[in-house]
Design a protein around this motif. Structure first.
Motif, mmCIF file in Angstrom:
data_model
loop_
_atom_site.group_PDB
_atom_site.id
_atom_site.type_symbol
_atom_site.label_atom_id
_atom_site.label_comp_id
_atom_site.label_asym_id
_atom_site.label_seq_id
_atom_site.Cartn_x
_atom_site.Cartn_y
_atom_site.Cartn_z
ATOM 1 N N ARG A 115 34.718 -47.757 15.327
ATOM 2 C CA ARG A 115 35.094 -47.333 16.715
ATOM 3 C C ARG A 115 34.634 -49.005 17.659
ATOM 4 N NH1 ARG A 115 31.582 -46.408 21.228
ATOM 5 N NH2 ARG A 115 32.528 -43.856 22.101
ATOM 6 N N PRO A 116 36.000 -48.850 18.877
ATOM 7 C CA PRO A 116 35.002 -50.371 19.500
ATOM 8 C C PRO A 116 34.161 -50.734 19.609
ATOM 9 C CG PRO A 116 37.178 -49.107 19.567
ATOM 10 C CD PRO A 116 37.127 -47.812 18.620
ATOM 11 N N SER A 117 33.156 -51.066 19.534
ATOM 12 C CA SER A 117 32.225 -51.993 19.625
ATOM 13 C C SER A 117 31.762 -52.719 21.538
ATOM 14 C CB SER A 117 31.793 -52.921 19.344
ATOM 15 O OG SER A 117 31.787 -52.504 17.694
ATOM 16 N N CYS A 118 33.045 -53.057 21.860
ATOM 17 C CA CYS A 118 32.833 -53.440 22.994
ATOM 18 C C CYS A 118 34.024 -53.809 23.311
ATOM 19 C CB CYS A 118 32.225 -54.735 23.489
ATOM 20 S SG CYS A 118 33.226 -56.800 22.396
ATOM 21 N N ILE A 119 35.117 -53.895 25.382
ATOM 22 C CA ILE A 119 36.108 -54.375 25.543
ATOM 23 C C ILE A 119 36.307 -55.564 26.120
ATOM 24 C CG2 ILE A 119 38.131 -53.372 26.797
ATOM 25 C CD1 ILE A 119 37.799 -50.386 26.786
ATOM 26 N N ILE A 120 37.185 -55.910 25.900
ATOM 27 C CA ILE A 120 37.429 -57.758 26.335
ATOM 28 C C ILE A 120 38.481 -57.386 27.131
ATOM 29 C CG2 ILE A 120 37.866 -59.931 25.862
ATOM 30 C CD1 ILE A 120 36.073 -59.872 23.204
ATOM 31 N N SER A 121 38.668 -57.576 28.426
ATOM 32 C CA SER A 121 39.506 -57.235 29.131
ATOM 33 C C SER A 121 40.398 -58.407 29.933
ATOM 34 C CB SER A 121 39.113 -56.023 29.355
ATOM 35 O OG SER A 121 40.719 -55.789 31.230
ATOM 36 N N ASP A 122 41.337 -58.352 30.582
ATOM 37 C CA ASP A 122 41.449 -59.823 31.472
ATOM 38 C C ASP A 122 41.190 -59.226 32.200
ATOM 39 O OD1 ASP A 122 44.221 -60.469 33.363
ATOM 40 O OD2 ASP A 122 44.867 -61.876 31.866
ATOM 41 N N GLN A 136 31.427 -45.759 26.631
ATOM 42 C CA GLN A 136 29.617 -45.905 26.785
ATOM 43 C C GLN A 136 29.377 -47.218 25.863
ATOM 44 O OE1 GLN A 136 27.384 -42.167 25.874
ATOM 45 N NE2 GLN A 136 26.898 -42.577 27.722
ATOM 46 N N ILE A 137 30.685 -48.404 25.993
ATOM 47 C CA ILE A 137 30.432 -49.563 25.475
ATOM 48 C C ILE A 137 30.896 -51.022 26.703
ATOM 49 C CG2 ILE A 137 31.544 -48.525 23.215
ATOM 50 C CD1 ILE A 137 34.723 -49.638 24.010
ATOM 51 N N PRO A 138 30.462 -52.305 26.190
ATOM 52 C CA PRO A 138 30.061 -53.490 26.706
ATOM 53 C C PRO A 138 31.561 -53.544 27.988
ATOM 54 C CG PRO A 138 28.688 -54.204 24.873
ATOM 55 C CD PRO A 138 29.615 -52.133 24.814
ATOM 56 N N TRP A 139 31.848 -53.566 29.179
ATOM 57 C CA TRP A 139 33.228 -54.172 29.169
ATOM 58 C C TRP A 139 33.284 -55.469 29.792
ATOM 59 C CZ3 TRP A 139 35.370 -55.404 34.552
ATOM 60 C CH2 TRP A 139 36.388 -55.518 34.666
ATOM 61 N N VAL A 140 33.908 -56.052 29.014
ATOM 62 C CA VAL A 140 33.396 -57.842 28.402
ATOM 63 C C VAL A 140 34.976 -58.364 29.529
ATOM 64 C CG1 VAL A 140 33.251 -60.116 27.394
ATOM 65 C CG2 VAL A 140 32.461 -58.398 26.945
ATOM 66 N N VAL A 141 35.016 -58.968 30.315
ATOM 67 C CA VAL A 141 36.109 -59.929 31.529
ATOM 68 C C VAL A 141 35.694 -61.219 30.416
ATOM 69 C CG1 VAL A 141 36.314 -60.463 33.324
ATOM 70 C CG2 VAL A 141 35.504 -58.507 33.378
ATOM 71 N N PHE A 142 37.376 -61.076 30.097
ATOM 72 C CA PHE A 142 38.279 -62.398 30.186
ATOM 73 C C PHE A 142 39.066 -63.001 31.575
ATOM 74 C CE2 PHE A 142 41.631 -65.000 29.024
ATOM 75 C CZ PHE A 142 41.448 -66.369 28.631
ATOM 76 N N ASN A 474 28.300 -70.899 20.494
ATOM 77 C CA ASN A 474 28.633 -70.098 21.623
ATOM 78 C C ASN A 474 29.369 -68.519 21.368
ATOM 79 O OD1 ASN A 474 27.553 -71.134 23.644
ATOM 80 N ND2 ASN A 474 29.189 -72.124 24.434
ATOM 81 N N LEU A 475 30.578 -68.677 20.584
ATOM 82 C CA LEU A 475 31.670 -67.377 19.805
ATOM 83 C C LEU A 475 30.189 -66.615 18.436
ATOM 84 C CD1 LEU A 475 33.436 -65.787 19.298
ATOM 85 C CD2 LEU A 475 33.935 -67.463 17.815
ATOM 86 N N ARG A 476 29.481 -67.207 17.766
ATOM 87 C CA ARG A 476 28.873 -66.526 17.245
ATOM 88 C C ARG A 476 27.819 -65.887 18.050
ATOM 89 N NH1 ARG A 476 29.717 -67.496 12.316
ATOM 90 N NH2 ARG A 476 27.077 -67.128 11.798
ATOM 91 N N LEU A 477 27.112 -66.490 19.502
ATOM 92 C CA LEU A 477 26.322 -65.793 19.659
ATOM 93 C C LEU A 477 26.470 -64.611 21.190
ATOM 94 C CD1 LEU A 477 24.075 -68.580 21.794
ATOM 95 C CD2 LEU A 477 23.234 -67.142 19.491
ATOM 96 N N PHE A 478 27.721 -64.996 21.086
ATOM 97 C CA PHE A 478 28.706 -63.493 21.596
ATOM 98 C C PHE A 478 28.792 -62.402 20.808
ATOM 99 C CE2 PHE A 478 32.705 -61.610 22.728
ATOM 100 C CZ PHE A 478 32.729 -60.802 23.732
ATOM 101 N N ILE A 482 26.754 -58.863 21.136
ATOM 102 C CA ILE A 482 27.489 -57.420 20.637
ATOM 103 C C ILE A 482 26.909 -56.197 19.995
ATOM 104 C CG2 ILE A 482 29.470 -55.951 21.055
ATOM 105 C CD1 ILE A 482 29.700 -57.421 23.646
ATOM 106 N N MET A 483 26.800 -56.890 18.809
ATOM 107 C CA MET A 483 25.963 -56.925 17.802
ATOM 108 C C MET A 483 24.668 -55.871 17.923
ATOM 109 S SD MET A 483 24.971 -58.063 13.870
ATOM 110 C CE MET A 483 26.776 -59.191 13.767
ATOM 111 N N LEU A 484 23.942 -56.361 18.420
ATOM 112 C CA LEU A 484 22.882 -56.297 18.953
ATOM 113 C C LEU A 484 22.879 -54.921 19.298
ATOM 114 C CD1 LEU A 484 19.400 -56.589 18.929
ATOM 115 C CD2 LEU A 484 19.996 -58.116 20.877
#
Length: 492
Positions: A115-122, A136-142, A474-478, A482-484
């Motif tokens: 199941r998707p853990s987050c959405i990374i969206s334009d 009910q998942i994080p919405w992350v903006v690119f 920074n990639l690993r921190l991101f 999301i994992m947390l």
């Protein structure tokens, strides 16, 4: 890092937005995180070679194809990308058609495994915010922009200083580490929407995008800390730390075929000729000229550019873009016999140019660019000096970053934004052939300091994505963030 994560990536169907998000999908999947990228059939044809090669190599990437109803919204069949639009006046039709992807995605969301853990969206694909809320998942903006631009935009939205100014009145951008002077006419459409009903309509859309973006869980940036340290730190402070600079994405492509096919799967004899021609040139002797996938110079302005290149006597590659004025440009090229006159010294490229391949070639010493963020950071990563010719959107901001903050370029002299939708500005000329010629000579013959600065930033870009580099960390921190978040939700 974790086999139970799945990052759902939703790009805007447009080369300048899709290409970096495909690179991002590969980058994240290299950390053993499953990635599902939402794309339409026509764009699978266009970008599928790179994606399928990544999948075949073992990376956990999945392609989710959704139907794009072009003809149902008054668009030509197969028009599934903004650069395919015959006219930018059909932009509303395109975005209306894009909204139909929301229901399609929601219908298959629960079938996606894991199941998707987050959405990374334009950020322009606003409906993904509603999907993230529903499931009910994080919405992350690119955003596809720099932290310099993000911070300048934030400060203008807060101060509203531009509202009191006339179009060509110089002012200092508020709240920045460096003194940066601009005019209102050079600001993006959010602050400088153009005249008439069309301008007002687009201003409302941009304000809605801005309003939606402010509700994002966090922001991913295709940049690296060594490039714009002060601006990243300040933007992170504003966003409570949830800003992750994980670029430059173009550095990810080590395979020559991946570099060449980032924007198109079709490689033809013209590509082979181009590389052979570059191989025959002296090191750092060629200027590469490309004003992006959407920028469309008016025929009179294209003529000034071409004649300026010719007058410089410097070897060049010129990417020809004309949009609906292409026939006029081709007619001039034929009647003026331009290609015959520059034969051997100049190469014209029609259609898609393998930009990363060209910029990374030893023969290329300078890049005349529109300063779209992808091109800007690709130029920085390649270590070439830049001649900046911004057209619209964030491009004047990027010019200031390159020229005044980083010190790796010179301005050709563009005075104001040319709105994409203003296709009636058919005869406008902002930059004269003398300006083009003089800038090229300045960079290629006298620009030692600029070239040294460019080479230094290339080294910093390479270090950033290595193990232990700023972007790698920074990639690993991101991913850990999301994992947390995911584990907390599962435990609740």
């Amino acid at each position: 890092m974790s086999s139970n994560l799945n990052f759902l990536i939703v790009p805007l169907m447009c080369p300048g937005h899709l290409i970096p998000m495909i690179d991002m999908a590969k980058l994240i999947s290299q950390q053993s995180v499953a990635v599902t990228i939402v794309i339409t059939p026509r764009n699978v044809e266009r970008y599928g070679s790179v994606l399928n090669r990544a999948i075949s190599s073992g990376l956990p990437i999945r392609i989710l194809q959704l139907k794009f109803p072009a003809s149902e919204y008054g668009l030509p069949d197969g028009c599934e990308s903004i650069d395919d639009l015959p006219s930018f006046n059909l932009s509303k039709n395109f975005f209306d058609a894009s909204y139909t992807l929301q229901k399609q995605l929601e219908d298959v969301f629960n079938e996606l495994k894991p199941r998707p853990s987050c959405i990374i969206s334009d950020k322009h694909v606003m409906w993904t915010s509603d999907v993230a809320k529903k499931f009910q998942i994080p919405w992350v903006v690119f955003d596809g922009m720099s932290c310099f631009t993000q911070l300048a935009t934030h400060n203008l939205c807060v101060s509203k200083i531009h509202e009191k100014l006339t179009d060509f009145e110089p002012f200092d951008l508020p709240g920045l580490h460096d003194k940066i002077t601009m005019t209102k006419s050079q600001l993006p459409g959010l602050f400088n929407p153009g005249n008439g009903d069309r301008g007002k309509e687009l201003k409302k859309v941009r304000e809605k995008i801005r309003e939606t973006e402010l509700g994002a869980y966090g922001t991913i940036i295709n940049s690296f800390e060594e490039l714009e340290t002060n601006y990243i730190n300040e933007f992170k402070r504003i966003k409570q730390g949830r800003v992750w600079c994980i670029g430059p994405f173009s550095q990810l492509n080590k395979n020559d075929l991946d570099k060449a096919q980032r924007g198109s799967k079709d490689l033809n004899n013209e590509h082979d000729y181009l590389i052979k021609w570059l191989d025959s040139q002296r090191e750092n002797s060629v200027i590469y000229v490309c004003l992006g996938s959407l920028a469309r110079l008016t025929p009179p302005q294209f003529i000034e550019l071409a004649l300026g290149l010719e007058a410089s006597k410097i070897p060049f590659i010129l990417v020809v873009k004309g949009g609906n004025k292409k026939e006029e440009i081709e007619k001039w090229l034929a009647e003026d016999r331009f290609e015959s006159r520059v034969k051997g010294r100049g190469v014209l490229v029609r259609g898609w140019a393998p930009q990363v391949v060209i910029l990374s070639h030893r023969a290329v010493g300078a890049f005349l660019t529109h300063c779209g963020w992808n091109s800007t950071i690709e130029g920085v990563s390649a270590g070439v000096a830049m001649i900046t010719w911004p057209q619209f959107a964030d491009q004047f901001f990027n010019q200031r970053l390159v020229v005044q903050v980083v010190g790796s370029g010179v301005e050709v002299g563009a005075k104001k934004v040319l709105h994409l939708e203003d296709e009636d500005a058919a005869n406008e000329i902002q930059v004269k052939r003398e300006d083009v010629c003089n800038c090229i000579k300045k960079v290629m013959k006298e620009g030692n300091e600029i070239r040294e600065r460019s080479k230094y930033m290339k080294k910093m870009a390479e270090k950033a994505i290595e193990d232990g580099g700023s972007s790698h960390v920074n990639l690993r921190l991101f991913i850990e963030d999301i994992m947390l978040h995911t584990n907390k939700c599962l435990a609740a």
